[in-house]
Write a protein that holds these residues in place. Structure first.
Motif, PDB file in Angstrom:
ATOM      1  N   MET A   1       4.625 -13.134  -2.813  1.00  0.00           N
ATOM      2  CA  MET A   1       4.754 -12.367  -1.686  1.00  0.00           C
ATOM      3  C   MET A   1       5.705 -13.293  -0.709  1.00  0.00           C
ATOM      4  O   MET A   1       5.709 -14.219  -0.241  1.00  0.00           O
ATOM      5  N   SER A   2       6.697 -12.146  -0.604  1.00  0.00           N
ATOM      6  CA  SER A   2       7.416 -13.312   0.623  1.00  0.00           C
ATOM      7  C   SER A   2       7.131 -12.925   2.510  1.00  0.00           C
ATOM      8  O   SER A   2       5.094 -12.380   2.379  1.00  0.00           O
ATOM      9  N   ALA A   3       7.048 -14.115   2.989  1.00  0.00           N
ATOM     10  CA  ALA A   3       6.694 -14.089   4.395  1.00  0.00           C
ATOM     11  C   ALA A   3       7.093 -12.347   5.120  1.00  0.00           C
ATOM     12  O   ALA A   3       5.436 -12.364   5.845  1.00  0.00           O
ATOM     13  N   ALA A   4       8.076 -12.011   5.149  1.00  0.00           N
ATOM     14  CA  ALA A   4       8.521 -10.314   5.772  1.00  0.00           C
ATOM     15  C   ALA A   4       7.155  -9.358   4.875  1.00  0.00           C
ATOM     16  O   ALA A   4       7.183  -8.675   5.992  1.00  0.00           O
ATOM     17  N   ASN A   5       7.191  -9.391   3.946  1.00  0.00           N
ATOM     18  CA  ASN A   5       6.341  -8.417   3.477  1.00  0.00           C
ATOM     19  C   ASN A   5       4.791  -8.623   3.488  1.00  0.00           C
ATOM     20  O   ASN A   5       4.328  -7.701   3.844  1.00  0.00           O
ATOM     21  N   VAL A   6       4.298  -9.814   3.559  1.00  0.00           N
ATOM     22  CA  VAL A   6       3.327  -9.847   4.298  1.00  0.00           C
ATOM     23  C   VAL A   6       2.711  -9.802   6.027  1.00  0.00           C
ATOM     24  O   VAL A   6       1.795  -8.955   5.684  1.00  0.00           O
ATOM     25  N   GLU A   7       3.917 -10.075   6.677  1.00  0.00           N
ATOM     26  CA  GLU A   7       3.799  -9.849   7.944  1.00  0.00           C
ATOM     27  C   GLU A   7       4.198  -8.133   7.786  1.00  0.00           C
ATOM     28  O   GLU A   7       3.165  -8.052   8.819  1.00  0.00           O
ATOM     29  N   ALA A   8       4.797  -7.417   7.313  1.00  0.00           N
ATOM     30  CA  ALA A   8       5.305  -6.168   7.549  1.00  0.00           C
ATOM     31  C   ALA A   8       3.577  -5.757   7.222  1.00  0.00           C
ATOM     32  O   ALA A   8       3.261  -4.485   7.777  1.00  0.00           O
ATOM     33  N   ARG A   9       3.156  -6.058   5.970  1.00  0.00           N
ATOM     34  CA  ARG A   9       1.809  -5.111   5.463  1.00  0.00           C
ATOM     35  C   ARG A   9       0.833  -5.461   6.954  1.00  0.00           C
ATOM     36  O   ARG A   9      -0.307  -4.401   6.827  1.00  0.00           O
ATOM     37  N   LEU A  10       1.217  -6.392   6.995  1.00  0.00           N
ATOM     38  CA  LEU A  10       0.147  -6.808   8.134  1.00  0.00           C
ATOM     39  C   LEU A  10       0.244  -5.987   8.880  1.00  0.00           C
ATOM     40  O   LEU A  10      -1.072  -5.455  10.289  1.00  0.00           O
ATOM     41  N   ALA A  11       0.750  -5.941   9.994  1.00  0.00           N
ATOM     42  CA  ALA A  11       1.616  -5.214  11.536  1.00  0.00           C
ATOM     43  C   ALA A  11       1.225  -3.559  10.526  1.00  0.00           C
ATOM     44  O   ALA A  11       0.430  -2.962  11.574  1.00  0.00           O
ATOM     45  N   ALA A  12       1.046  -3.791   9.730  1.00  0.00           N
ATOM     46  CA  ALA A  12       1.210  -1.405   8.923  1.00  0.00           C
ATOM     47  C   ALA A  12      -0.725  -1.380   8.844  1.00  0.00           C
ATOM     48  O   ALA A  12      -1.071  -0.487   9.651  1.00  0.00           O
ATOM     49  N   LEU A  13      -1.364  -2.435   8.633  1.00  0.00           N
ATOM     50  CA  LEU A  13      -3.277  -2.510   8.514  1.00  0.00           C
ATOM     51  C   LEU A  13      -3.432  -2.471  10.170  1.00  0.00           C
ATOM     52  O   LEU A  13      -4.096  -1.908  10.346  1.00  0.00           O
ATOM     53  N   GLU A  14      -2.640  -3.458  11.094  1.00  0.00           N
ATOM     54  CA  GLU A  14      -3.011  -3.682  12.870  1.00  0.00           C
ATOM     55  C   GLU A  14      -3.193  -1.830  12.820  1.00  0.00           C
ATOM     56  O   GLU A  14      -3.466  -1.549  13.733  1.00  0.00           O
ATOM     57  N   SER A  15      -1.959  -1.712  12.749  1.00  0.00           N
ATOM     58  CA  SER A  15      -1.623  -0.109  12.971  1.00  0.00           C
ATOM     59  C   SER A  15      -2.911   0.984  12.989  1.00  0.00           C
ATOM     60  O   SER A  15      -2.942   2.068  13.905  1.00  0.00           O
ATOM     61  N   LYS A  16      -2.710   0.705  11.658  1.00  0.00           N
ATOM     62  CA  LYS A  16      -3.814   1.415  11.160  1.00  0.00           C
ATOM     63  C   LYS A  16      -5.440   1.754  11.924  1.00  0.00           C
ATOM     64  O   LYS A  16      -5.866   2.234  12.331  1.00  0.00           O
ATOM     65  N   LEU A  17      -5.397   0.208  11.891  1.00  0.00           N
ATOM     66  CA  LEU A  17      -7.184   0.071  12.529  1.00  0.00           C
ATOM     67  C   LEU A  17      -6.754   0.438  14.274  1.00  0.00           C
ATOM     68  O   LEU A  17      -8.262   0.387  14.941  1.00  0.00           O
ATOM     69  N   GLY A  18      -5.682  -0.312  14.620  1.00  0.00           N
ATOM     70  CA  GLY A  18      -5.732   0.668  15.855  1.00  0.00           C
ATOM     71  C   GLY A  18      -6.147   1.838  16.449  1.00  0.00           C
ATOM     72  O   GLY A  18      -6.532   2.599  16.545  1.00  0.00           O
ATOM     73  N   ARG A  19      -5.507   2.983  14.999  1.00  0.00           N
ATOM     74  CA  ARG A  19      -5.495   4.717  15.472  1.00  0.00           C
ATOM     75  C   ARG A  19      -7.241   4.937  15.032  1.00  0.00           C
ATOM     76  O   ARG A  19      -7.860   5.357  15.773  1.00  0.00           O
ATOM     77  N   LEU A  20      -8.097   3.417  13.701  1.00  0.00           N
ATOM     78  CA  LEU A  20      -9.356   3.829  13.756  1.00  0.00           C
ATOM     79  C   LEU A  20      -9.893   3.655  15.141  1.00  0.00           C
ATOM     80  O   LEU A  20     -11.154   4.543  14.974  1.00  0.00           O
ATOM     81  N   GLU A  21      -9.493   3.067  15.706  1.00  0.00           N
ATOM     82  CA  GLU A  21     -10.363   2.385  16.731  1.00  0.00           C
ATOM     83  C   GLU A  21     -10.291   3.821  18.101  1.00  0.00           C
ATOM     84  O   GLU A  21     -11.699   4.159  18.597  1.00  0.00           O
ATOM     85  N   GLN A  22      -8.600   4.119  18.451  1.00  0.00           N
ATOM     86  CA  GLN A  22      -8.926   5.331  19.091  1.00  0.00           C
ATOM     87  C   GLN A  22     -10.114   7.275  18.517  1.00  0.00           C
ATOM     88  O   GLN A  22     -10.796   7.051  19.390  1.00  0.00           O
ATOM     89  N   LEU A  23      -9.626   7.148  17.031  1.00  0.00           N
ATOM     90  CA  LEU A  23     -10.197   7.830  16.618  1.00  0.00           C
ATOM     91  C   LEU A  23     -11.989   7.523  16.739  1.00  0.00           C
ATOM     92  O   LEU A  23     -13.030   8.336  16.902  1.00  0.00           O
ATOM     93  N   LEU A  24     -12.576   6.388  16.626  1.00  0.00           N
ATOM     94  CA  LEU A  24     -14.257   6.463  16.642  1.00  0.00           C
ATOM     95  C   LEU A  24     -14.334   6.007  18.446  1.00  0.00           C
ATOM     96  O   LEU A  24     -15.858   7.030  18.888  1.00  0.00           O
ATOM     97  N   THR A  25     -13.623   5.930  18.835  1.00  0.00           N
ATOM     98  CA  THR A  25     -13.914   5.722  20.556  1.00  0.00           C
ATOM     99  C   THR A  25     -13.569   7.431  20.839  1.00  0.00           C
ATOM    100  O   THR A  25     -14.656   7.873  21.712  1.00  0.00           O
ATOM    101  N   THR A  26     -13.240   8.093  20.559  1.00  0.00           N
ATOM    102  CA  THR A  26     -12.970  10.086  20.920  1.00  0.00           C
ATOM    103  C   THR A  26     -14.433  10.103  20.246  1.00  0.00           C
ATOM    104  O   THR A  26     -14.314  10.659  20.982  1.00  0.00           O
TER     105      THR A  26
END
Length: 136
Positions: A1-26
């Motif tokens: 895995m390349s560093a760019a691929n890991v960074e992209a997957r990490l950013a996507a995961l952080e985005s999903k976790l952010g949305r999940l946190e918002q939903l749980l708060t709501t």
């Protein structure tokens, strides 16, 4: 895995976790607002039952009934009493009370009227007093 691929997957995961946190708060906010306390629920049910019984009493007990006029002393001396109490009342009050079809509601109304008569020191419950005291 390349560093760019890991960074992209990490950013996507952080985005999903952010949305999940918002939903749980709501969801948490909605649960906090939606759950009434036991006292609030009881008051709401009591208000609904009171309004319903009052409405049914207004439908069941007519505004006027034709009965011969009698002197108040005669009513006190020989008059009937509210069922389950020792409070004197007129025959018309008994007639109106008997028109309530549900027995426990009829007894509840008789007790409420008797309690009001005791509190106001009324010797004989007449139709006017009954209509005022029977309203919940």
């Amino acid at each position: 895995m390349s560093a760019a691929n890991v960074e992209a997957r990490l950013a996507a995961l952080e985005s999903k976790l952010g949305r999940l946190e918002q939903l749980l708060t709501t969801v948490n906010d909605k649960l906090d607002r939606a759950a009434p306390s036991v006292d609030e629920a009881r008051r709401g049910i009591q208000a609904w039952v009171t309004e319903y019984v009052s409405l049914r009493l207004q439908q069941l007990v007519p505004e006027t009934c034709e009965h011969p006029e009698r002197e108040a002393e005669a009513v006190v001396a020989e008059g009937p009493v509210l069922p389950g109490t020792r409070i004197r009342c007129t025959d018309e009050v008994l007639h109106r009370l008997s028109r309530i079809p549900i027995p426990f509601v009829r007894q509840m109304v008789a007790e409420k009227v008797a309690e009001a008569a005791r509190a106001e020191k009324v010797g004989v419950v007449d139709v006017t007093f009954f209509e005022r005291a029977a309203t919940f």
